[in-house]
Design a protein around this motif. Sequence first.
Motif, short mmCIF file in Angstrom:
data_model
loop_
_atom_site.label_atom_id
_atom_site.label_comp_id
_atom_site.label_asym_id
_atom_site.label_seq_id
_atom_site.Cartn_x
_atom_site.Cartn_y
_atom_site.Cartn_z
N ILE A 233 -22.21 -3.33 -14.02
CA ILE A 233 -21.77 -4.73 -13.89
C ILE A 233 -20.31 -4.78 -13.42
O ILE A 233 -19.93 -5.60 -12.58
CB ILE A 233 -21.93 -5.47 -15.23
N THR A 234 -19.48 -3.89 -13.97
CA THR A 234 -18.07 -3.85 -13.57
C THR A 234 -17.93 -3.53 -12.09
O THR A 234 -17.13 -4.15 -11.38
CB THR A 234 -17.33 -2.80 -14.40
N ALA B 110 -18.86 -6.60 -10.12
CA ALA B 110 -17.83 -7.64 -10.20
C ALA B 110 -16.61 -7.28 -9.35
O ALA B 110 -16.11 -8.12 -8.59
CB ALA B 110 -17.43 -7.86 -11.66
#
Length: 241
Positions: free
Chosen positions: A131-132, A135
């Motif tokens: 997810i990082t 993002a």
Amino acid sequence: MTMPEAPEPERTPSASELFGQALGGAARRAGMDPAKDAHTGHVVWAAMGGWRGVLESVLPGLAFVLLFTFTQNLVLSLVVSVGLAAVFTVVRLLQRSPVSAALGGLVAAAVAAGLALWTGRGQDNFVPGLITNAAYGTAFLLSALIGWSLIGLAVGFLMNEGVAWRADARKRRVFFWLAIAWAALFYLRLAVQLPFYFSGDVTTLGTLKLIMGLPLFAPLVAVTWLAVRAVYPKAETPATS
């Protein structure tokens, strides 16, 4: 009799300036200040946090991959991984050294471990990292496409020129491609690692995360540093007689 001039009201920083200050401050703490005359190798090493930073970044993940591969014991693997991150944080606290990086790693490891324990799937230990990457990749890409490169915002603050770099075609072009390069790094990680996440191949996924971590981060830091220094050449020193 003339009246004294009223002091000019302080200007409220714009959102872009505040964001640039935050990014620039983070870059400066990481040792990436183009206003300073530093060797590229020193900058890269400082950005990685030196030997301590390397160990803090690698050991918890390496311990998880090795233990899970050889024991298939998810709880043991997670406990040892989070425990190592906790040890690094405690050591920093005892030595009164900056704990932001170690504490961030501990929180990330704890969140990832909690998710994996909740689902019972080892591959879910890597979800926060995926997810990082998504993002960060999206943030860098969008910032480049709209003409407000995150690299440019950080460098503008460090070089005390705010957003004036946007009026310079060369700087704007360099910062655009640097942001694209960072976006590509994060998206590359996703493209390579996601298939192994969906297939449940924890060993390969964990190994790829380690290989695509610092070994790819360090060269891109060096490229970024050299490119920024190229558009901000060191001022010539006046000759002395």
